[in-house]
Design an enzyme around this catalytic site. Structure first.
Site, PDB file in Angstrom:
ATOM      1  N   SER A 133       0.807  -1.215   0.000  1.00 25.82           N
ATOM      2  CA  SER A 133       0.000   0.000   0.000  1.00 25.82           C
ATOM      3  C   SER A 133       0.845   1.272   0.000  1.00 25.82           C
ATOM      4  O   SER A 133       0.329   2.351  -0.305  1.00 25.82           O
ATOM      5  CB  SER A 133      -0.923   0.002   1.226  1.00 25.82           C
ATOM      6  N   GLU A 242     -11.400   1.704  -8.116  1.00 24.39           N
ATOM      7  CA  GLU A 242     -10.964   0.355  -7.772  1.00 24.39           C
ATOM      8  C   GLU A 242     -11.575  -0.097  -6.449  1.00 24.39           C
ATOM      9  O   GLU A 242     -12.041  -1.229  -6.308  1.00 24.39           O
ATOM     10  CB  GLU A 242      -9.439   0.297  -7.681  1.00 24.39           C
ATOM     11  N   GLN A 340     -20.761 -22.533   7.332  1.00 26.01           N
ATOM     12  CA  GLN A 340     -21.226 -23.187   8.555  1.00 26.01           C
ATOM     13  C   GLN A 340     -22.598 -23.829   8.359  1.00 26.01           C
ATOM     14  O   GLN A 340     -22.833 -24.971   8.776  1.00 26.01           O
ATOM     15  CB  GLN A 340     -21.289 -22.173   9.703  1.00 26.01           C
ATOM     16  N   GLY A 343     -22.601 -26.960   6.471  1.00 28.64           N
ATOM     17  CA  GLY A 343     -22.007 -28.103   7.148  1.00 28.64           C
ATOM     18  C   GLY A 343     -20.831 -28.673   6.376  1.00 28.64           C
ATOM     19  O   GLY A 343     -20.060 -27.947   5.748  1.00 28.64           O
ATOM     20  N   GLY A 367      -6.508  -3.263  -3.293  1.00 29.33           N
ATOM     21  CA  GLY A 367      -7.079  -1.923  -3.383  1.00 29.33           C
ATOM     22  C   GLY A 367      -6.854  -1.075  -2.153  1.00 29.33           C
ATOM     23  O   GLY A 367      -7.489  -0.038  -1.976  1.00 29.33           O
ATOM     24  N   GLY A 368      -5.927  -1.505  -1.305  1.00 31.33           N
ATOM     25  CA  GLY A 368      -5.684  -0.835  -0.023  1.00 31.33           C
ATOM     26  C   GLY A 368      -6.198  -1.696   1.103  1.00 31.33           C
ATOM     27  O   GLY A 368      -7.390  -1.980   1.187  1.00 31.33           O
TER      28      GLY A 368
END
Length: 384
Positions: A133, A242, A340, A343, A367-368
């Site tokens: 970044s 972006e 979850q 399962g 994108g940061g």
């Protein structure tokens, strides 16, 4: 009627949905295993009128704006594509805008038009092995030598880098800091330019990612995008787009995971009853819906405001990074709950929610990173 539900955008959504169901869904698992998309898919998408959405007809696009691009992304993922496919098939969304904004007819004819026609593939080269970044710390250097620049350095984590015919590359042409950066288009096959990949990743398996090396690469000065030492401003102008694009991918993935989970808990019976009969399951679905809808609402509002202002206006920058962080937080929670509630089936590679679980993880990095954007938000809000 909202700007998101005009007759034209409903028709666009239908077109993208049919394209996805016909051209993408039957093959996506194989492309995941192969680690890349076939080049032919770009040509097919161009013939369907999808590659050029958001680019003016004057440069070979289909027209439209950021809302049309978002509608396309939402429809792709909700119909069974993935954020990894979007990143790979539409990499030109980050590779071309700087060239279009510069407006040089020669660069547009050489790189923009053939890419929007599905004939070539472009990528963007910013991130380096020594930093992500922190763009101002970039070290890849380009030294002017007559009618060429000589480029030395390296890039990493470059989306579509192994298939790209050219890379819009951020290089250092001046002194330290933001002011010494420029954009050069480096073409594949140029002596001294080498590519290693595809790199193996947690997710986005169908999106090839590469490391690039530049060893005395001679790039024509005519491939300079914008003014020398003006590259950082061009890159900054695209950060909003972006980040909003990644936010759209996030809330669309969350919605797809929710849709798949609702279908599963209605069909899946345990102890003689459908899963959806259980209060804890229903309440989880409600929370998945709430977080997804909130992320979509924030992102769409930010997109609409961005179209009415400058991409570097502080309030637009703040809107974009807050939308991205909100959508990333939502999708990470939703895909976790989706697995979850599926399962054991949700843990299998054959399960679509398993793919979304893996793919979603990168959205808070690209994108940061979330932490970087949060710190930037603190500065924009005056929290010092």
């Amino acid at each position: 009627m909202t700007v998101w539900e005009t007759p034209e955008r409903r028709a666009l959504r239908d077109t993208v949905t049919r394209f996805t169901e016909r051209e993408i869904v039957p093959h996506l698992s194989r492309w995941e295993d192969e680690g890349r998309l076939p080049r032919a898919l770009h040509a097919t998408a161009a013939r369907a009128g999808l590659l050029g959405i958001g680019f003016a007809e004057e440069v070979g696009g289909q027209g439209g704006d950021a809302v049309d691009v978002a509608v396309t992304t939402e429809a792709l993922i909700r119909a069974g594509a993935s954020s990894g496919l979007v990143a790979s098939l539409f990499t030109h969304g980050i590779a071309l805008p700087h060239i279009v904004a510069d407006g040089d007819p020669g660069l547009v004819d050489r790189f923009v038009r053939p890419t929007l026609a599905g004939e070539t593939i472009g990528s963007l080269g910013v991130t380096e092995p020594g930093g992500g970044s922190d763009v101002a710390a970039l070290t890849t250097r380009a030294v002017r030598d007559g009618d060429h620049y000589v480029v030395d350095g390296a890039k990493t984590f470059i989306t579509s880098g192994t298939r790209a015919d050219f890379v819009t590359t951020l290089v250092r042409t001046g002194g330290d800091g933001h002011a010494g950066l420029s954009l050069l288009v480096v073409e594949s096959g140029t002596p001294g330019f080498s590519v290693r990949g595809p790199l193996r990743k947690m997710g986005w398996h169908c999106s090839d990612t590469a490391e690039l090396s530049f060893d005395g690469v001679r790039v024509p000065a005519a491939n300079l995008v914008g003014p020398e030492n003006g590259g950082f401003a061009l890159v900054m102008q695209r950060f909003v787009g972006e980040r909003l694009s990644l936010a759209v991918q996030a809330h669309a993935t969350a919605q797809r995971a929710l849709d798949l989970t609702v279908r599963h808990v209605r069909d899946r019976a345990t102890f003689g009853r459908p899963l959806v009969d259980r209060q804890v399951v229903r309440h989880t679905l409600v929370e998945m819906h709430r977080r997804t809808d909130a992320a979509r609402t924030v992102t769409r509002a930010a997109l609409e405001r961005s179209l009415a202002s400058s991409p570097t206006a502080p309030e637009v920058v703040l809107d974009a990074l807050m939308a991205k962080n909100t959508a990333v937080e939502a999708v990470e929670w939703v895909v976790d709950r989706a697995v979850q509630l599926h399962g054991g089936a949700g843990y299998m590679r054959e399960s679509e929610v398993e793919r979304h679980y893996r793919d979603a993880r990168v959205l808070g990095i690209g994108g940061g990173a979330t932490e970087v954007l949060t710190d930037l938000a603190a500065r924009l809000l005056g929290y010092r």
